[in-house]
Write a protein that holds these residues in place. Structure first.
Motif, PDB file in Angstrom:
ATOM      1  N   GLN A 226      27.871  43.402  -8.938  1.00 42.94           N
ATOM      2  CA  GLN A 226      27.195  43.263 -10.297  1.00 42.94           C
ATOM      3  C   GLN A 226      26.305  44.561 -10.650  1.00 42.94           C
ATOM      4  O   GLN A 226      26.443  44.921 -12.125  1.00 42.94           O
ATOM      5  N   SER A 227      26.134  45.445  -9.870  1.00 45.84           N
ATOM      6  CA  SER A 227      25.674  46.742 -10.215  1.00 45.84           C
ATOM      7  C   SER A 227      26.505  47.561 -10.832  1.00 45.84           C
ATOM      8  O   SER A 227      26.329  48.524 -11.768  1.00 45.84           O
ATOM      9  N   ARG A 228      27.799  47.321 -10.422  1.00 44.55           N
ATOM     10  CA  ARG A 228      29.054  48.249 -11.249  1.00 44.55           C
ATOM     11  C   ARG A 228      29.275  47.417 -12.372  1.00 44.55           C
ATOM     12  O   ARG A 228      30.006  48.113 -13.348  1.00 44.55           O
TER      13      ARG A 228
ATOM     14  N   LEU B  34      17.177  35.890 -10.387  1.00 48.41           N
ATOM     15  CA  LEU B  34      17.729  36.017 -11.655  1.00 48.41           C
ATOM     16  C   LEU B  34      17.310  37.357 -12.326  1.00 48.41           C
ATOM     17  O   LEU B  34      18.132  37.854 -13.196  1.00 48.41           O
ATOM     18  N   ASN B  35      16.110  37.721 -12.192  1.00 48.02           N
ATOM     19  CA  ASN B  35      15.650  39.003 -12.801  1.00 48.02           C
ATOM     20  C   ASN B  35      16.257  40.173 -12.188  1.00 48.02           C
ATOM     21  O   ASN B  35      16.632  41.150 -12.847  1.00 48.02           O
ATOM     22  N   HIS B  36      16.747  40.399 -10.909  1.00 48.38           N
ATOM     23  CA  HIS B  36      17.277  41.382 -10.468  1.00 48.38           C
ATOM     24  C   HIS B  36      18.713  41.494 -10.918  1.00 48.38           C
ATOM     25  O   HIS B  36      19.236  42.383 -11.467  1.00 48.38           O
ATOM     26  N   THR B  37      19.382  40.087 -11.112  1.00 43.18           N
ATOM     27  CA  THR B  37      20.686  40.141 -11.837  1.00 43.18           C
ATOM     28  C   THR B  37      20.719  40.611 -13.186  1.00 43.18           C
ATOM     29  O   THR B  37      21.668  41.501 -13.620  1.00 43.18           O
TER      30      THR B  37
ATOM     31  N   VAL C 116      30.407  36.983 -11.597  1.00 45.07           N
ATOM     32  CA  VAL C 116      30.031  37.679 -10.505  1.00 45.07           C
ATOM     33  C   VAL C 116      28.830  37.264  -9.870  1.00 45.07           C
ATOM     34  O   VAL C 116      28.095  36.059 -10.318  1.00 45.07           O
ATOM     35  N   ALA C 117      28.371  37.634  -8.668  1.00 46.24           N
ATOM     36  CA  ALA C 117      27.100  37.194  -7.888  1.00 46.24           C
ATOM     37  C   ALA C 117      26.669  38.352  -7.170  1.00 46.24           C
ATOM     38  O   ALA C 117      27.431  39.158  -6.632  1.00 46.24           O
ATOM     39  N   PRO C 118      25.585  38.106  -6.850  1.00 46.73           N
ATOM     40  CA  PRO C 118      24.530  39.301  -6.004  1.00 46.73           C
ATOM     41  C   PRO C 118      25.390  39.357  -4.581  1.00 46.73           C
ATOM     42  O   PRO C 118      25.371  40.377  -3.972  1.00 46.73           O
TER      43      PRO C 118
END
Length: 240
Positions: A63-65, A95-98, A53-55
């Motif tokens: 990625q949020s799902r 990276l931290n967001h992911t 996956v990727a932002p």
């Protein structure tokens, strides 16, 4: 197709889960249950264990799902993600967001996403470049392998030769390989340096001419949350 380095103890299936598909429908309230069912079917029924996956997929939606859907199976799957950012500071933030979105403490593979030009490689490898974040994250356990995806053979070969990457994602398909010789130098370099190969666009999906393919709509400047401005401009110049 996924071939990791010979020294790697990891065996992956030929096919992975198409996480981009989780971003097709925008209504998060109604679509999370669908994402949950899709991931459950993939893991429990089809024995899929590779998720990428990727932002940039849906500007954060995919990625949020995927994170909540994959939570019950995290220890059973190989999870790969990517970043478009080329500086250490921006890559650290991304990276931290992911990690937060995917509800995980680590990624099995983290990749420099969609490398297309040598100046991007220069930025990544320079002091203060994103490779610093990747190597630090690998050292502290937040990522377990370093990789990249690219669409230019010279760029891919240069990244492989750094000695700092574990995998290379590159378009490998019958037509391009046998008729255009595209990908041969990448596979040779990867073999020589013990770098795993992940084939993308194996079906050669895309726009062959400006008159074919699916029309591309690119949002105006400032609308993206997870896609750098340089990439938005590239999407306008090179629709796929």
């Amino acid at each position: 197709t996924h071939h990791l380095p010979p020294s790697s103890p990891i065996t992956l299936p030929i096919l992975g889960f198409p996480s981009l598909s989780l971003a097709i429908y925008p209504n998060a309230t109604t679509q999370q249950p669908l994402a949950d069912r899709a991931v459950r079917h993939a893991v429990e029924t089809l024995s899929v264990s590779y998720f990428d996956v990727a932002p940039e997929y849906g500007d954060g939606i995919a990625q949020s799902r995927l994170g909540p859907a994959l939570r019950p199976y995290r220890s059973r799957v190989f999870l790969a993600a990517k970043t478009m950012y080329r500086t250490a500071i921006d890559a650290e933030i991304d990276l931290n967001h992911t990690l937060d979105a995917l509800t995980t403490e680590y990624l099995d593979l983290y990749q420099f996403h969609s490398l297309s030009a040598m100046d991007e490689v220069d930025a990544i490898l320079a002091p203060g470049g994103a490779m610093e974040t990747f190597r630090k994250a690998k050292s502290d356990g937040r990522i377990r392998a370093i990789g990249f995806s690219a669409h230019d053979e010279k760029v891919a070969v240069r990244m492989i030769r750094t000695g700092w990457v574990d995998t290379c994602m590159f378009p490998i398909n019958f037509a391009a390989y046998h008729y255009g010789k595209v990908g041969q130098k990448v596979l040779e370099a990867a073999s020589d340096h013990g770098v795993g190969v992940i084939a993308l666009k194996s079906g050669a999906k895309g726009r062959l001419t400006n008159a074919t393919g699916t029309p591309v709509t690119v949002p105006p400047k400032g609308r993206f949350r997870h896609i750098p401005e340089w990439k938005r401009e590239e999407m306008i110049r090179f629709p796929v």
